[in-house]
Design a protein around this motif. Structure first.
Motif, PDB file in Angstrom:
ATOM      1  N   TRP A 121     -11.904  -5.450 -10.760  1.00  0.00           N
ATOM      2  CA  TRP A 121     -11.670  -4.511  -9.656  1.00  0.00           C
ATOM      3  C   TRP A 121     -12.702  -4.622  -8.546  1.00  0.00           C
ATOM      4  O   TRP A 121     -12.474  -4.164  -7.431  1.00  0.00           O
ATOM      5  CB  TRP A 121     -11.593  -3.074 -10.191  1.00  0.00           C
ATOM      6  CG  TRP A 121     -10.431  -2.889 -11.122  1.00  0.00           C
ATOM      7  CD1 TRP A 121     -10.476  -2.764 -12.483  1.00  0.00           C
ATOM      8  CD2 TRP A 121      -9.040  -2.848 -10.772  1.00  0.00           C
ATOM      9  NE1 TRP A 121      -9.201  -2.652 -13.000  1.00  0.00           N
ATOM     10  CE2 TRP A 121      -8.299  -2.692 -11.968  1.00  0.00           C
ATOM     11  CE3 TRP A 121      -8.347  -2.930  -9.557  1.00  0.00           C
ATOM     12  CZ2 TRP A 121      -6.910  -2.620 -11.993  1.00  0.00           C
ATOM     13  CZ3 TRP A 121      -6.962  -2.847  -9.580  1.00  0.00           C
ATOM     14  CH2 TRP A 121      -6.258  -2.703 -10.794  1.00  0.00           C
ATOM     15  N   ARG A 127      -3.812   4.304   5.135  1.00  0.00           N
ATOM     16  CA  ARG A 127      -4.116   3.335   4.072  1.00  0.00           C
ATOM     17  C   ARG A 127      -5.377   3.762   3.302  1.00  0.00           C
ATOM     18  O   ARG A 127      -5.448   3.642   2.091  1.00  0.00           O
ATOM     19  CB  ARG A 127      -4.226   1.974   4.703  1.00  0.00           C
ATOM     20  CG  ARG A 127      -5.329   1.155   4.476  1.00  0.00           C
ATOM     21  CD  ARG A 127      -5.817   0.130   3.759  1.00  0.00           C
ATOM     22  NE  ARG A 127      -7.267   0.293   3.730  1.00  0.00           N
ATOM     23  CZ  ARG A 127      -8.067  -0.563   3.154  1.00  0.00           C
ATOM     24  NH1 ARG A 127      -7.583  -1.593   2.530  1.00  0.00           N
ATOM     25  NH2 ARG A 127      -9.349  -0.369   3.180  1.00  0.00           N
ATOM     26  N   ASP A 128      -6.374   4.307   4.027  1.00  0.00           N
ATOM     27  CA  ASP A 128      -7.575   4.753   3.328  1.00  0.00           C
ATOM     28  C   ASP A 128      -7.262   5.877   2.350  1.00  0.00           C
ATOM     29  O   ASP A 128      -7.862   5.976   1.296  1.00  0.00           O
ATOM     30  CB  ASP A 128      -8.646   5.214   4.328  1.00  0.00           C
ATOM     31  CG  ASP A 128      -9.209   4.034   5.107  1.00  0.00           C
ATOM     32  OD1 ASP A 128      -9.033   2.887   4.636  1.00  0.00           O
ATOM     33  OD2 ASP A 128      -9.788   4.251   6.182  1.00  0.00           O
ATOM     34  N   THR A 183      -4.720   3.011  -2.130  1.00  0.00           N
ATOM     35  CA  THR A 183      -5.182   2.533  -3.428  1.00  0.00           C
ATOM     36  C   THR A 183      -4.544   3.294  -4.582  1.00  0.00           C
ATOM     37  O   THR A 183      -4.902   3.101  -5.738  1.00  0.00           O
ATOM     38  CB  THR A 183      -6.712   2.655  -3.547  1.00  0.00           C
ATOM     39  OG1 THR A 183      -7.065   3.995  -3.205  1.00  0.00           O
ATOM     40  CG2 THR A 183      -7.412   1.682  -2.610  1.00  0.00           C
ATOM     41  N   THR A 184      -3.595   4.177  -4.238  1.00  0.00           N
ATOM     42  CA  THR A 184      -2.913   4.945  -5.282  1.00  0.00           C
ATOM     43  C   THR A 184      -2.386   4.037  -6.375  1.00  0.00           C
ATOM     44  O   THR A 184      -2.635   4.247  -7.559  1.00  0.00           O
ATOM     45  CB  THR A 184      -1.724   5.714  -4.664  1.00  0.00           C
ATOM     46  OG1 THR A 184      -2.214   6.511  -3.611  1.00  0.00           O
ATOM     47  CG2 THR A 184      -1.049   6.592  -5.704  1.00  0.00           C
ATOM     48  N   LEU A 234      -3.213   1.083  -7.210  1.00  0.00           N
ATOM     49  CA  LEU A 234      -4.230   0.378  -7.995  1.00  0.00           C
ATOM     50  C   LEU A 234      -4.775   1.287  -9.098  1.00  0.00           C
ATOM     51  O   LEU A 234      -5.016   0.847 -10.223  1.00  0.00           O
ATOM     52  CB  LEU A 234      -5.358  -0.111  -7.087  1.00  0.00           C
ATOM     53  CG  LEU A 234      -4.937  -1.151  -6.040  1.00  0.00           C
ATOM     54  CD1 LEU A 234      -6.143  -1.621  -5.240  1.00  0.00           C
ATOM     55  CD2 LEU A 234      -4.243  -2.345  -6.680  1.00  0.00           C
ATOM     56  N   ASN A 235      -4.952   2.554  -8.751  1.00  0.00           N
ATOM     57  CA  ASN A 235      -5.409   3.487  -9.787  1.00  0.00           C
ATOM     58  C   ASN A 235      -4.369   3.655 -10.882  1.00  0.00           C
ATOM     59  O   ASN A 235      -4.693   3.813 -12.054  1.00  0.00           O
ATOM     60  CB  ASN A 235      -5.748   4.833  -9.165  1.00  0.00           C
ATOM     61  CG  ASN A 235      -6.973   4.720  -8.270  1.00  0.00           C
ATOM     62  OD1 ASN A 235      -7.888   3.949  -8.571  1.00  0.00           O
ATOM     63  ND2 ASN A 235      -6.972   5.426  -7.165  1.00  0.00           N
ATOM     64  N   THR A 295     -11.202  -6.373  -5.468  1.00  0.00           N
ATOM     65  CA  THR A 295      -9.977  -5.887  -4.843  1.00  0.00           C
ATOM     66  C   THR A 295      -9.852  -6.295  -3.372  1.00  0.00           C
ATOM     67  O   THR A 295     -10.744  -6.031  -2.568  1.00  0.00           O
ATOM     68  CB  THR A 295      -9.902  -4.351  -4.949  1.00  0.00           C
ATOM     69  OG1 THR A 295     -10.000  -4.019  -6.331  1.00  0.00           O
ATOM     70  CG2 THR A 295      -8.592  -3.825  -4.375  1.00  0.00           C
ATOM     71  N   GLY A 321      -5.337  -6.597  -5.682  1.00  0.00           N
ATOM     72  CA  GLY A 321      -5.311  -6.300  -4.260  1.00  0.00           C
ATOM     73  C   GLY A 321      -3.998  -5.710  -3.806  1.00  0.00           C
ATOM     74  O   GLY A 321      -3.086  -5.509  -4.615  1.00  0.00           O
ATOM     75  N   THR A 322      -3.943  -5.432  -2.530  1.00  0.00           N
ATOM     76  CA  THR A 322      -2.739  -4.825  -1.968  1.00  0.00           C
ATOM     77  C   THR A 322      -2.321  -5.544  -0.699  1.00  0.00           C
ATOM     78  O   THR A 322      -3.100  -6.240  -0.074  1.00  0.00           O
ATOM     79  CB  THR A 322      -2.969  -3.338  -1.623  1.00  0.00           C
ATOM     80  OG1 THR A 322      -4.193  -3.238  -0.897  1.00  0.00           O
ATOM     81  CG2 THR A 322      -3.018  -2.474  -2.866  1.00  0.00           C
ATOM     82  N   PHE A 345      -7.410  -6.859   0.288  1.00  0.00           N
ATOM     83  CA  PHE A 345      -6.341  -6.277   1.095  1.00  0.00           C
ATOM     84  C   PHE A 345      -5.974  -7.328   2.127  1.00  0.00           C
ATOM     85  O   PHE A 345      -6.854  -8.008   2.663  1.00  0.00           O
ATOM     86  CB  PHE A 345      -6.861  -4.996   1.754  1.00  0.00           C
ATOM     87  CG  PHE A 345      -5.878  -4.322   2.655  1.00  0.00           C
ATOM     88  CD1 PHE A 345      -4.585  -4.014   2.221  1.00  0.00           C
ATOM     89  CD2 PHE A 345      -6.233  -3.979   3.961  1.00  0.00           C
ATOM     90  CE1 PHE A 345      -3.678  -3.391   3.062  1.00  0.00           C
ATOM     91  CE2 PHE A 345      -5.322  -3.350   4.801  1.00  0.00           C
ATOM     92  CZ  PHE A 345      -4.055  -3.058   4.350  1.00  0.00           C
ATOM     93  N   ILE A 354       0.832  -1.215   0.000  1.00  0.00           N
ATOM     94  CA  ILE A 354       0.000   0.000   0.000  1.00  0.00           C
ATOM     95  C   ILE A 354       0.862   1.259   0.000  1.00  0.00           C
ATOM     96  O   ILE A 354       0.389   2.328  -0.339  1.00  0.00           O
ATOM     97  CB  ILE A 354      -0.990   0.050   1.188  1.00  0.00           C
ATOM     98  CG1 ILE A 354      -0.268  -0.257   2.500  1.00  0.00           C
ATOM     99  CG2 ILE A 354      -2.144  -0.890   0.971  1.00  0.00           C
ATOM    100  CD1 ILE A 354      -1.143  -0.017   3.704  1.00  0.00           C
TER     101      ILE A 354
END
Length: 908
Positions: free
Chosen positions: A139, A119-120, A124-125, A127-128, A142, A80-81, A144, A46
């Motif tokens: 997606w 993390r919120d 997700t940086t 992933l974008n 996704t 996922g991350t 975690f 992440i």
RNA sequence: GGGCACAUAGCUCAGUUGGUUAGAGCGCUACGUUCACAUCGUAGAAGUCGCCCGUUCGAAUCGGGCUGUGCCCACCA
């Protein structure tokens, strides 16, 4: 509609991406009518931002997913991350530190609150960024590694292993990072050579001489880490070492501390190293620890968590950092004349893979997984090729590591992660723990007291041993990889036994997955452990194939890394050239498994190709609209020989791309599709079609275009999708909504003999030769008349096709003659002359001579070969036949060239 | 110390079981604006396939050795 002459990747990509996502083009579900195809993404941290390694890794996966999706499989790419324990905690700690706050100041709960908030916000940086690369993950799914469902699986696995006796707690030498202040696994401690010194230190021997005085004898030990001497409890020698026979009973004294050390003998000591005498520090060295256990030595831990010397060292050194202490100690020893000598020495030291601090081997109470039992089956499945590695050489690397596997330290002294599902009863443990601590400090080995240890998913109400209610949870969290190794099945959520037995549960449908794509760096961290976890917990391999790609390097071959500042940001490349260009260039450069050397200009190939594709399409619709053709079906009308030729080429390319992709040779597949599009479709077919642009040709053009684009789609999804949409707009064809969900090309059923199209090969050769001759004659692309004499009086082909042959040979006009004054090129079917008077023969003759010489050499070799009895006897009939054809062919060619030379030398 | 790769054109690399005149992209040279594309087209120069030995009728390809480079593993005190 106007199609611009330059392809604008930026606008197109964002538009197409939105449509794909809005329409759920990448969603994959259980569909019993389809075969499944599944890849789980190596979950990026992440904390991660997209780098070239991700771009390479993700593009490979996307190519395979898109290919299989188009082939009609239910293709799931699971995204996922990873929570990345130490890495993420470090980032947030640094954030806090800027405000002068330490995590201890705000406490565990608040600190974890900060981490979740972080993390919120940022988690997700990456992933974008993957989306903008075109990654066609489902997606919706996704995951975690700290999702609730996922955490449940982690706990289940821990408990299951504990119950099987495969998880234990014990006091061992582990790799300790003094900066992160946590234990690390062996894999997380990366060995690097550093320059250091080997110090030879004199340890006095206390022995009374016969007349009652002390001797001044000493023994010299060699060490690279002198500061650990405060923890010495023995010196060791090899029992076979004659030089130290007398040492056994002597009293060796630890300098400065003035403590008596045991002298032990052990085979493990290499007499060749240093002086052959070794200081033994059981609490700070793995070998010494082993020696200590074997010989019943005390262990003296001399460092705090942050590698500052503790109260177990002489007063002057307490509170010093380990390296500071080393320098200070050397000074003192020198003063006391106790340094015999020092030599420069390369030390291979472990470094924390997160912060690169030198790891301190340290005796510590940690949790471990017994690996040998888990490795057994994981070795078998690879030996039997149930799991295959690409390239195959990694199989050996894997097996070598697995066969020598050691236990895995899984407890980490950080806060961000899965907390161990371990609870202690205070009253049962207080006695045990205090005695453990005593023992740890005194170095005696600790017998694990299981009393009062409760391993449970939920907080237990009372102690099963004593019924006490004073229960607390273990403070430690699990190694990040202890959750990552469950990724191929834990991503499917709760995986209870009942679900496992449900025939078409998502897990059972998609697992085992098909291929895992990764860099070699995490072969041991992750790949090997996933295989073990899959076999242990799901009783099946997690994936069938492991595709290992190379490392991304700069143009000098240095590994790209942020700290070296030699990175190329894939987002910059996307911005400048487009995601397709980035992807195409990477796929073309990344031969299976080999490292990729990159510089900005490497991406021009991709950009240029995208532009080529764009303009070819643009041209086709320019012509179609200009001619007012209506394309409403792709039923081929009456294909002529040229159509047949291009369709045959397309068919061959489809075969080629299929077989290369099926063998994970993406670069070869990419190249085949590229070659077809540019060098067959554009260079010849479109050029030829310009001359006689009929409705029928237009159909073949569109048919070929669509199929060629489909072959390219997995590698260049955006531009191919965009053009697919344009085709839908511009024609009345009944096409799928998206190319991403369209069907993969199948070969056209060609109702002609492949031989028929061969005339085109001969024409192409003729055209190339004419161009070539013109260059040799210094005519360049100057237009001159082209005279043709047909040997078989049938000029139908030439009559219908002379228009484009004129153009492509850059000729003024073609005329047919029965006899040519001069023959510049000749084959079995026709002769060619150029209508020019003054010929610059000098260059031409030189070129001819050179060609002739070369051909004669080759011809000579072939003739020799055919004269060789042994060759005729051993070689395959086909080889011999080929050789004969070659001789015939070359003889002809050489003959023609010689005629030409003679003609020109005779004066033109 | 053990193991694994790699070495082919100026650069980056293809070359699948040994048999084509060893290929591509970039770069370089010359020419070029022919109804898409100069992010283009045409043509060209350029390689004793790291070195040595062997197997074979035949080796860039197989085997051995050497040299050089890179990577991984190891309890290198």
């Amino acid at each position: 509609m106007e199609i611009p002459s330059k392809y604008n990747s930026k606008d197109v990509e964002s538009k197409i991406l939105k449509e794909w996502l809005d329409k759920g083009c990448f969603n994959a579900d259980v569909n019993t009518l389809k075969e499944p195809f599944c890849i789980v993404i190596p979950p990026p941290n992440i904390t991660g931002i997209l780098h070239m390694g991700h771009a390479l890794n993700s593009t490979i996966q996307d190519v395979l997913i898109r290919f299989n999706r188009m082939k009609g499989l239910s293709a799931l790419w699971m995204p996922g991350t990873d929570h990345a324990g130490i890495a993420t905690q470090n980032v947030v700690e640094r954030d806090l530190a800027k405000k002068g706050v330490k995590k201890e100041d705000i406490g565990r709960d608040k600190f974890l609150g900060r981490l979740w908030a972080w993390r919120d916000q940022y988690g997700t940086t990456i992933l974008n960024q993957l989306k903008s690369l075109g990654a066609s993950c489902d997606w919706r799914r996704t995951r975690f590694t700290m999702d609730d469902d996922y955490s449940q699986v982690v706990k289940d696995v821990f408990i299951s292993l504990y119950d099987k006796g495969l998880i234990y707690r014990g006091n061992y030498i582990i790799n300790w990072c003094p900066r992160c202040q946590t234990a690390l696994s062996d894999e997380e401690s990366a060995h690097r050579e550093i320059d250091g010194w080997l110090y030879y230190i004199k340890y006095p021997i206390r022995r009374m001489t016969d007349d009652g005085r002390r001797t001044t004898e000493y023994v010299v030990v060699a060490t690279t880490r002198p500061e650990t001497m405060f923890g010495d409890t023995a010196v060791a020698i090899n029992p076979k070492d004659e030089r130290y026979k007398g040492l056994k009973g002597a009293k060796v004294i630890l300098p400065i501390v003035d403590r008596e050390l045991k002298v032990i003998e052990d085979e493990a000591i290499d007499p060749e190293f240093g002086t052959g005498v070794v200081k033994v520090t059981p609490a700070h060295d793995p070998v010494d620890f082993m020696l200590g256990k074997k010989h019943g030595l005390e262990s003296i831990n001399i460092m705090e968590d942050n590698a500052v010397l503790n109260k177990n060292v002489p007063q002057d050194f307490i509170g010093m950092d380990r390296f500071e202490a080393r320098a200070a100690l050397i000074e003192v020893l020198e003063e006391k004349k106790l340094i015999d000598k020092k030599e420069p020495y390369k030390i291979s030291a472990g470094h924390c893979y997160r912060c690169h601090t030198i790891v301190e081997p340290r005796l510590s109470l940690q949790w471990f997984v017994k690996m040998k039992p888990l490795a057994k089956d994981a070795i078998t499945v690879v030996e039997n090729d149930e799991i295959k590695f690409y390239p195959p050489r990694w199989k050996k690397v894997y097996l070598n590591w697995m066969n020598n596997i050691s236990d895995w330290c899984i407890s980490r002294q950080i806060w961000w992660g899965h907390r161990l599902p371990v609870y202690y009863c205070r009253s049962c443990q207080s006695s045990a723990v205090s005695s453990q601590q005593e023992k740890a400090e005194s170095g005696k080995q600790i017998a694990d007291s299981l009393k009062g240890i409760i391993v449970s998913k939920e907080t237990p109400q009372k102690c099963p041993d004593c019924g006490g209610t004073d229960i607390y949870q273990d403070e430690d969290v699990l190694d990040t990889w202890f959750s990552s190794w469950l990724w191929p099945f834990a991503t499917f959520g709760k995986t209870t036994d009942s679900e496992l037995r449900t025939p078409n549960s998502e897990l059972n449908y998609f697992y085992p997955t098909n291929v895992l794509v990764t860099a070699s760096e995490i072969l041991f961290f992750w790949v090997a452990r996933m295989i073990m976890a899959g076999l242990e917990f799901k009783k099946a391999i997690p994936f069938r194939n492991v595709l290992i790609h190379g490392t991304v390097r700069d143009s000098k071959g240095v590994k790209m890394s942020k700290s070296l500042g030699n990175t190329i940001d894939p987002l910059d490349i996307i911005e400048k050239f487009g995601a397709d260009s980035l992807r195409f260039s990477l796929m073309l450069l990344a031969a299976s498994g080999s490292d990729v050397y990159l510089s900005d200009d490497k991406f021009l190939v991709g950009r240029n190709f995208a532009n080529k594709i764009w303009n070819a399409t643009r041209f086709l619709f320019l012509k179609i609209n200009e001619s007012n053709f209506k394309i409403d079906s792709l039923e081929l009308e009456i294909p002529d020989v040229i159509d047949k030729w291009v369709l045959k080429q397309l068919n061959d390319t489809i075969d080629r791309v299929n077989s290369e992709l099926e063998n994970n040779r993406i670069n070869e597949a990419t190249k085949a599709a590229y070659d077809f599009f540019w060098h067959i479709f554009c260079d010849w077919y479109i050029e030829i079609a310009k001359d006689n642009f009929t409705q029928s040709k237009a159909k073949v053009l569109i048919y070929t275009l669509i199929n060629a684009l489909k072959l390219l789609h997995p590698v260049m999804p955006f531009i191919t999708e965009e053009i697919f949409q344009i085709i839908k707009q511009q024609t009345s064809l009944d096409l799928e909504d998206f190319m991403a969900n369209s069907t993969w090309p199948v070969k056209a059923a060609l109702s002609f003999d492949g031989e028929e199209a061969k005339i085109l090969e001969i024409v192409i050769e003729t055209i190339k030769t004419v161009r070539n001759i013109k260059t040799d004659l210094n005519l360049g692309t100057k237009k001159v008349a082209l005279e043709v004499s047909l040997k078989k009086d049938d000029n139908k082909f030439w009559e219908t096709n002379k228009g484009w042959i004129e153009k492509l040979t850059f000729s003024a006009k073609i005329s047919f003659k029965s006899n040519l004054e001069r023959v510049l090129y000749r084959n079995d079917l026709w002769e060619i002359n150029l209508g020019i008077d003054d010929i610059d023969t000098k260059n031409f003759l030189a070129a001819l001579e050179k060609k002739t010489n070369n051909l004669e050499k080759v011809l000579g070799k072939a003739i020799d070969r055919l004269a060789n009895e042994k060759f005729l006897h051993h070689a395959a009939a086909e080889t011999v036949e080929n050789e004969k054809v070659k001789v015939k062919d070359l003889t002809l060619q050489v003959g023609r060239l010689k005629d030409l030379i003679k003609a020109f030398e005779g004066g033109s």
